[in-house]
Design a protein around this motif. Structure first.
Motif, PDB file in Angstrom:
ATOM      1  N   LYS A 103       0.856  -1.191   0.000  1.00 40.93           N
ATOM      2  CA  LYS A 103       0.000   0.000   0.000  1.00 40.93           C
ATOM      3  C   LYS A 103       0.889   1.236   0.000  1.00 40.93           C
ATOM      4  O   LYS A 103       1.276   1.727   1.060  1.00 40.93           O
ATOM      5  CB  LYS A 103      -0.903  -0.019   1.243  1.00 40.93           C
ATOM      6  CG  LYS A 103      -1.925   1.096   1.271  1.00 40.93           C
ATOM      7  CD  LYS A 103      -2.757   1.045   2.539  1.00 40.93           C
ATOM      8  CE  LYS A 103      -3.718   2.234   2.596  1.00 40.93           C
ATOM      9  NZ  LYS A 103      -4.478   2.290   3.846  1.00 40.93           N
ATOM     10  N   SER A 104       1.156   1.747  -1.181  1.00 34.52           N
ATOM     11  CA  SER A 104       2.165   2.793  -1.303  1.00 34.52           C
ATOM     12  C   SER A 104       1.697   4.118  -0.703  1.00 34.52           C
ATOM     13  O   SER A 104       2.500   5.009  -0.499  1.00 34.52           O
ATOM     14  CB  SER A 104       2.542   2.993  -2.768  1.00 34.52           C
ATOM     15  OG  SER A 104       1.407   3.392  -3.503  1.00 34.52           O
ATOM     16  N   THR A 105       0.403   4.239  -0.414  1.00 36.08           N
ATOM     17  CA  THR A 105      -0.098   5.482   0.149  1.00 36.08           C
ATOM     18  C   THR A 105      -0.258   5.415   1.672  1.00 36.08           C
ATOM     19  O   THR A 105      -0.866   6.297   2.263  1.00 36.08           O
ATOM     20  CB  THR A 105      -1.473   5.833  -0.458  1.00 36.08           C
ATOM     21  OG1 THR A 105      -2.381   4.762  -0.183  1.00 36.08           O
ATOM     22  CG2 THR A 105      -1.373   6.017  -1.957  1.00 36.08           C
ATOM     23  N   THR A 127       7.874   2.643  -9.111  1.00 38.69           N
ATOM     24  CA  THR A 127       6.745   3.553  -9.297  1.00 38.69           C
ATOM     25  C   THR A 127       6.965   4.841  -8.507  1.00 38.69           C
ATOM     26  O   THR A 127       6.558   5.910  -8.941  1.00 38.69           O
ATOM     27  CB  THR A 127       5.421   2.908  -8.866  1.00 38.69           C
ATOM     28  OG1 THR A 127       5.519   2.506  -7.513  1.00 38.69           O
ATOM     29  CG2 THR A 127       5.100   1.720  -9.737  1.00 38.69           C
ATOM     30  N   GLN A 154       9.084   7.071 -10.391  1.00 43.27           N
ATOM     31  CA  GLN A 154       8.358   7.634 -11.519  1.00 43.27           C
ATOM     32  C   GLN A 154       7.750   8.984 -11.164  1.00 43.27           C
ATOM     33  O   GLN A 154       7.549   9.826 -12.020  1.00 43.27           O
ATOM     34  CB  GLN A 154       7.264   6.643 -11.947  1.00 43.27           C
ATOM     35  CG  GLN A 154       6.728   6.892 -13.327  1.00 43.27           C
ATOM     36  CD  GLN A 154       7.832   6.827 -14.365  1.00 43.27           C
ATOM     37  OE1 GLN A 154       8.821   6.140 -14.170  1.00 43.27           O
ATOM     38  NE2 GLN A 154       7.680   7.567 -15.438  1.00 43.27           N
ATOM     39  N   LEU A 155       7.472   9.200  -9.869  1.00 37.14           N
ATOM     40  CA  LEU A 155       6.868  10.454  -9.432  1.00 37.14           C
ATOM     41  C   LEU A 155       7.857  11.606  -9.452  1.00 37.14           C
ATOM     42  O   LEU A 155       7.490  12.736  -9.694  1.00 37.14           O
ATOM     43  CB  LEU A 155       6.312  10.296  -8.010  1.00 37.14           C
ATOM     44  CG  LEU A 155       5.237   9.239  -7.812  1.00 37.14           C
ATOM     45  CD1 LEU A 155       4.763   9.241  -6.376  1.00 37.14           C
ATOM     46  CD2 LEU A 155       4.089   9.473  -8.764  1.00 37.14           C
ATOM     47  N   TRP A 172       3.400  -7.809  -8.624  1.00 36.71           N
ATOM     48  CA  TRP A 172       2.010  -7.403  -8.432  1.00 36.71           C
ATOM     49  C   TRP A 172       1.055  -8.551  -8.751  1.00 36.71           C
ATOM     50  O   TRP A 172       0.088  -8.775  -8.020  1.00 36.71           O
ATOM     51  CB  TRP A 172       1.685  -6.205  -9.327  1.00 36.71           C
ATOM     52  CG  TRP A 172       2.172  -4.899  -8.788  1.00 36.71           C
ATOM     53  CD1 TRP A 172       2.659  -4.680  -7.528  1.00 36.71           C
ATOM     54  CD2 TRP A 172       2.217  -3.644  -9.454  1.00 36.71           C
ATOM     55  NE1 TRP A 172       3.001  -3.359  -7.401  1.00 36.71           N
ATOM     56  CE2 TRP A 172       2.744  -2.704  -8.547  1.00 36.71           C
ATOM     57  CE3 TRP A 172       1.854  -3.221 -10.737  1.00 36.71           C
ATOM     58  CZ2 TRP A 172       2.916  -1.368  -8.882  1.00 36.71           C
ATOM     59  CZ3 TRP A 172       2.023  -1.878 -11.065  1.00 36.71           C
ATOM     60  CH2 TRP A 172       2.558  -0.960 -10.147  1.00 36.71           C
TER      61      TRP A 172
END
Lengths: 183, 183
Positions: free
Chosen positions: A19-21, A97, A100-101, A153
């Motif tokens: 859960k990256s958030t 990912t 990537q931000l 994933w």
DNA sequence: CTCGAATGAGACGTCAATGTCTCATTCAAT
DNA sequence: ATTGAATGAGACATTGACGTCTCATTCGAG
């Protein structure tokens, strides 16, 4: 409930890969420590992610070392590389990912070192004649990362069995999906 | 400066594909409209992302239709599929990582339909004898999405030339990186 | 030209996450 | 047992983005 910085980092990696958030509070709870203590280890969320990045880079440098990329054919080395990467595949997916931000600016130099090693491996294969020369080493490097992340994933979502992880990546990356009469 | 809903969506897609954390304000400016107007079109950020998802699904259903997945060999259909997907590759990359955030619950049914079509295509290839049977259609589907997204990012970062997009994906996916004596 | 609808700019209030701080408690070394 | 450092829990202010609202302006149909 004392955990050293490294244990906290690994707990954070495990959670954020899924859960990256996740919140700093969630990270702290996942590590079994208080939020205040988490902040004593890492100044803030940025610092935490940065530390995770550095841990990931360290892990992969070790994995690359263990894979002995210089020994045998490039194809053999690649198999070892995927095998050694499996334990940290989820972390790689998260970091890719996350990277990537970033606005192009300030990508950690460690990635450049890792990229260079993988890229050199593919190039060696091309010189050996075992890797196609019409696919650039840069693309093959990206594709390898991409496939590892995608498979990680897919395993998390249950679309691919965990035991097939290495096989699916290596076979697709090396052999492709097409069925050839002679292999 | 009036833009209809669809134009706004496309502007949002273009921005969010590059910077997935862009603010509602940034999205509005990118679309050349005021933030209030953006909210008149889409109730909130969630609604915007949902609408983007639906647009992406629509686009890909059209792309799949245009690729005529049922005609010719599966391999030929796959080439057409990648070609038709190129214009929306960045959007796909955004939506895939965005979907990754959702907690398994509430994934748009449209994805299941698309997955089914791609999966069926690979399965057809396996039955034809042109696609390997030791790689599951589910994995090949995920890998296709992954490679498209990875290549889209690589192009954005300048690591892969835009003109090579289709070739790099198709050749790697179908033929793999290994150089075989007979192709 | 006139009028009504839509727009843009901006001013709010809200909310969640962050980062800081305090303080009682725990733990370990002595 | 004592003491000092580290911890956990929670209070607190801050920040950034969000969503709502108002109002003057613009646009377009008639």
């Amino acid at each position: 409930m004392a955990m050293d910085r490294d244990q906290v980092l690994r707990a954070a990696a495990a959670l954020l890969s899924r859960k990256s958030t996740a919140t700093m509070d969630e990270v702290a709870r996942a590590a079994g420590i208080g939020r205040a203590t988490l902040h004593r280890h890492f100044a803030g969320r940025d610092a935490l992610v940065r530390a995770l990045e550095e841990m990931g880079i360290r892990e992969f440098e070790v994995a690359f070392d263990n894979a002995r990329l210089g020994e045998g054919t490039a194809v053999e080395a690649l198999r070892r590389l995927v095998a050694e990467s499996e334990p940290n595949a989820q972390l790689l997916a998260f970091l890719v990912t996350e990277n990537q931000l970033f606005e192009g600016d300030q990508v950690h130099e460690g990635w450049a070192r890792l990229d260079a090693r993988v890229s050199a491996l593919f190039r060696r294969g091309q010189e050996e004649g075992t890797i196609r020369i019409d696919l650039s080493p840069a693309w093959l490097t990206e594709a390898l990362y991409g496939l590892i992340g995608t498979c990680a994933w897919a395993v998390m979502d249950g679309r691919v069995a965990a035991k097939d992880f290495q096989y699916m990546i290596i076979e697709l990356l090396l052999g492709g999906a097409r069925r050839s009469v002679e292999k």
